[in-house]
Scaffold this active site. Sequence first.
Site, short mmCIF file in Angstrom:
data_model
loop_
_atom_site.label_atom_id
_atom_site.label_comp_id
_atom_site.label_asym_id
_atom_site.label_seq_id
_atom_site.Cartn_x
_atom_site.Cartn_y
_atom_site.Cartn_z
N ASN A 157 65.71 42.00 13.87
CA ASN A 157 65.09 40.26 13.90
C ASN A 157 66.53 39.26 13.55
OD1 ASN A 157 62.36 41.40 11.84
ND2 ASN A 157 62.48 41.20 14.21
N ASP A 187 53.00 44.21 12.65
CA ASP A 187 53.42 43.43 13.90
C ASP A 187 52.22 42.70 14.46
OD1 ASP A 187 55.56 43.21 15.68
OD2 ASP A 187 54.79 44.57 16.67
C1 FPP Z 1 56.60 41.14 13.04
O1 FPP Z 1 55.68 40.40 13.59
C2 FPP Z 1 56.71 40.84 11.68
C3 FPP Z 1 57.93 40.29 11.12
C4 FPP Z 1 58.98 40.07 11.84
C5 FPP Z 1 57.91 39.82 9.67
C6 FPP Z 1 56.64 39.97 8.93
C7 FPP Z 1 56.95 39.35 7.80
C8 FPP Z 1 56.03 38.80 6.80
C9 FPP Z 1 54.55 38.95 6.97
C10 FPP Z 1 56.40 38.20 5.46
C11 FPP Z 1 56.93 39.15 4.38
C12 FPP Z 1 56.72 38.63 3.24
C13 FPP Z 1 57.52 38.89 2.09
C14 FPP Z 1 57.06 38.57 0.81
C15 FPP Z 1 58.13 39.97 2.16
P1 FPP Z 1 56.29 39.16 14.81
O2 FPP Z 1 57.02 38.11 14.12
O3 FPP Z 1 57.29 40.07 15.41
O4 FPP Z 1 55.12 38.99 15.44
P2 FPP Z 1 54.56 39.44 17.14
O5 FPP Z 1 54.65 40.93 17.24
O6 FPP Z 1 53.46 38.69 17.57
O7 FPP Z 1 55.96 38.90 17.83
#
Ligand code: FPP
Length: 235
Positions: A64, A16
Amino acid sequence: MIATHVVPRHVAIIMDGNRRWAKAHGLPLSDGHRQGVEALRRTVEAAARLGVEVLTVFAFSEENWSRPVEQTRAIMELCCSAALGQMNDLVRDGVRVRLCGRLAALPSPTREALDRLCASTAKNSRITLNLAIDYGGRREIADAVRALAREVERGRLSASAIDDDTIATRLYTAGLPDPDLVIRTGGERRISNFLLYQSAYAEFSWTETLWPDFGDEDLAAAIDDFARRQRRYGT
Ligand code: FPP
């Protein structure tokens, strides 16, 4: 007695804080996820070096999909390009990739790239990277229950034979050990529908660090803390 030098077999991570990292650096949100992929690559290597057998990461939740479409599209494209771009390195580094989620709703290029990544790394055995994509824990349990109900309907399984292990063999994680340690970055302290069934006896580690900043030392610190805890399994 407190066990020391115990390496968890299975570490699961809620990655996160990617968008917050991007905002804090004055960058587009997609840059946060791109840096998140770099952090993932570092963490896989660090986990393998420490002797972790399975690393499950929450890359995209079923919830998501309710984000703005340009954000979900960007994450799907990133999964696709990361899968193709990192394939050779992952093959070389002994990482076996498998998927954990419903997957049917993924755009076809992403699905195909991830399938190719799994197929080309299938023989690796240094560490398993289990990517939870379009994953929801309650839905996973519902899928498992439905599969079992069908087997009962068809007379292949007796309802009275269903126990904890029978359910575990129908989960997306079938064949993997349960997570010993669940880490969540980004400061929140909740489980958010992640590995609900499998985390029954897991230890939890929360950190304020935003996922793109997570590094070897953070993983080592979480594992060190884990090794100092005494797990009782209810006894
Ligand atoms: C939560 O952070 C994370 C995600 C929704 C996705 C994370 C995905 C990756 C790091 C890429 C994965 C790659 C592969 C190859 C599978 P957030 O977007 O909710 O950020 P926030 O908590 O700051 O809102």
